[in-house]
Design a protein around this motif. Structure first.
Motif, PDB file in Angstrom:
ATOM      1  N   TYR A 122       1.830   1.246   1.619  1.00 50.56           N
ATOM      2  CA  TYR A 122       2.696   1.249   2.385  1.00 50.56           C
ATOM      3  C   TYR A 122       3.708  -0.221   2.475  1.00 50.56           C
ATOM      4  O   TYR A 122       4.876  -0.208   2.938  1.00 50.56           O
ATOM      5  CB  TYR A 122       2.442   1.585   3.654  1.00 50.56           C
ATOM      6  CG  TYR A 122       1.875   2.841   3.876  1.00 50.56           C
ATOM      7  CD1 TYR A 122       2.893   4.136   3.944  1.00 50.56           C
ATOM      8  CD2 TYR A 122       0.528   3.211   3.993  1.00 50.56           C
ATOM      9  CE1 TYR A 122       2.467   5.300   4.266  1.00 50.56           C
ATOM     10  CE2 TYR A 122       0.374   4.650   4.000  1.00 50.56           C
ATOM     11  CZ  TYR A 122       1.008   5.506   4.360  1.00 50.56           C
ATOM     12  OH  TYR A 122       0.634   6.755   4.491  1.00 50.56           O
ATOM     13  N   MET A 171       7.750   0.257   2.595  1.00 51.91           N
ATOM     14  CA  MET A 171       8.285  -0.135   3.977  1.00 51.91           C
ATOM     15  C   MET A 171       9.234  -1.689   3.833  1.00 51.91           C
ATOM     16  O   MET A 171       9.998  -1.734   4.622  1.00 51.91           O
ATOM     17  CB  MET A 171       7.070  -0.404   4.897  1.00 51.91           C
ATOM     18  CG  MET A 171       6.846   0.982   5.430  1.00 51.91           C
ATOM     19  SD  MET A 171       5.257   1.025   6.713  1.00 51.91           S
ATOM     20  CE  MET A 171       6.515   0.756   8.147  1.00 51.91           C
ATOM     21  N   SER A 201       7.245   7.704   5.759  1.00 51.57           N
ATOM     22  CA  SER A 201       7.327   8.119   7.455  1.00 51.57           C
ATOM     23  C   SER A 201       6.749   9.599   7.446  1.00 51.57           C
ATOM     24  O   SER A 201       5.784   9.617   8.515  1.00 51.57           O
ATOM     25  CB  SER A 201       8.712   8.153   7.776  1.00 51.57           C
ATOM     26  OG  SER A 201       8.531   8.462   9.244  1.00 51.57           O
TER      27      SER A 201
END
Length: 404
Positions: free
Chosen positions: A34, A38, A168
């Protein structure tokens, strides 16, 4: 059935512990995937995500002795169930984190608390209490190895989710999986192993938490063991979080980093089981010296050889064998030193130093990258710490300070 065979309640507990560890550690093992999506979406440097993960590890370690004490007093299943609830909540909040503050609250604080209740110190201590002393190291190795399978399964699954539904939504799916820990916690109910001669000890005064802490505080090999575990935390979190980004910096795809981490999870199965089996036959401190020394050699080889898919995957396989092999050995030493009554708490104290190392491994990796564009200083520090890990275990013994 002989005393050294696994009882049916212990087998039941091993299955539950393995599935819980597979979910808890499997989800956590994918956090490194991630970092780039992100950071790119919100315009963060690597340091923002790295700090949140570093805080997660520090909070995890800081509360681990307290979580362990609750598990020792009230039972593992209640603590693990609460941890599963927090895990699902933290992942849901992380899915909607758009600021560094929100990321630190979700991925840092809440997931740190959740992991303290759903990972090795609590679950392996429960297994250790239920196992015959001669089979304790093996039982811990089996639970660790089976739990490692989750790390192997979750990595490609996480990558597929990231590629198809985004980061997400991938976190929301992970939250649903983490919620399964709550009902699984009720499988942790095997009784504490009681030796046949235990009746002769019935009139022996029971030691309280304070007494145990004083004894541990004054036992130097316990603290050398804890310092050695700091090395483990630094190395596994630095590599687990930053290796995918390191490979992207060198022109490889996200899939290459995912395969690397999946190989770590796959070979970790054999490494943790093998370490547990060897720990029942050979000196655990000597085995730990070998593990830390071999880690250093593997890192040197990885950095010196030309970077290719083959060297990356070979490094993943070798590091997988050495990855969490330290855990059943370290927990086994603590059990041998002090018995199993307060094993969750004492393992938690040792684990705290592991998480201090994890904090610096995660944070310094991101800081080094943002300041210099590379990870050279942290790679060098990892090598120095391998030497420290070998040296610390020269001073660790398995002497019984308190008997079961």
């Amino acid at each position: 059935m002989t005393d050294t065979q696994f009882s049916k309640p212990l087998i039941y507990m091993l299955i539950g512990s393995a599935i819980i560890l597979a979910l808890s550690l499997g989800i956590r093992h994918g956090f490194g995937l991630y970092l780039v999506p992100m950071s790119d979406e919100f315009g963060w440097g690597h340091n923002v995500f790295s700090l949140a993960i570093a805080m997660q590890n520090l909070i995890w370690g800081a509360v681990q002795p307290i979580t362990g004490a609750f598990a020792d007093k009230y039972g593992s299943k209640i603590v693990v169930a609460v941890g599963g609830l927090l895990y699902a909540l933290g992942l849901l909040m992380m899915a909607f984190s758009s600021t560094g503050l929100m990321l630190n609250l979700s991925a840092g604080l809440i997931l740190g608390l959740a992991l303290s209740a759903t990972s090795f110190p609590v679950l392996l201590s429960a297994v250790g209490r239920a196992a015959h002393p001669e089979k304790r190291s093996l039982a811990m190795g089996i639970a660790s190895a089976a739990g490692s399978f989750g790390q192997f399964i979750m990595l490609p699954s996480t990558l597929l989710l990231l590629q198809n539904i985004g980061w997400s939504a991938a976190l929301m799916v992970s939250a649903i999986l983490a919620a399964l820990i709550i009902p699984l916690a009720w499988m942790l109910k095997a009784p504490m192993y009681s030796a046949p001669s235990a009746q002769s000890l019935e009139n022996k005064p029971s030691l309280g938490f304070k007494d145990i802490l004083i004894i541990a505080k004054n036992h130097k090999p316990f603290w050398f063991l804890a310092l050695g575990f700091l090395v483990c935390g630094f190395q596994v979190v630095f590599i687990g979080i930053h290796l995918p980004g390191y490979l992207i910096d060198h022109g490889f795809s996200a899939a290459t980093g995912t395969i690397f981490l999946a190989l770590v999870g796959l070979f970790n199965i054999f490494g943790t089981y093998g370490a547990g089996w060897l720990g029942g036959k050979f000196s655990k401190p000597h085995l730990l010296m070998w593990l830390y020394g071999l880690r250093g050699i593997a890192i040197i080889a990885f950095l010196m050889l030309p970077l290719s898919a083959w060297t990356i995957y070979a490094f993943g396989a070798i590091m997988g064998l050495l990855w969490l092999s330290t855990v059943p050995l370290t927990n086994g030493i603590v059990a041998n030193m002090f018995g199993v009554k307060y094993l969750s708490m004492l393992s938690g104290i040792v684990f705290f130093t592991h998480q201090v190392g994890s904090f610096f491994g995660g944070w310094l990796g991101g800081l080094n990258h943002d300041m210099t564009g590379n990870y050279n200083m942290v790679w060098a520090l990892s090598l120095v710490l391998s030497i420290l890990g070998v040296l610390m275990h020269f001073f660790v013994t398995e002497e019984h300070v308190i008997h079961d």
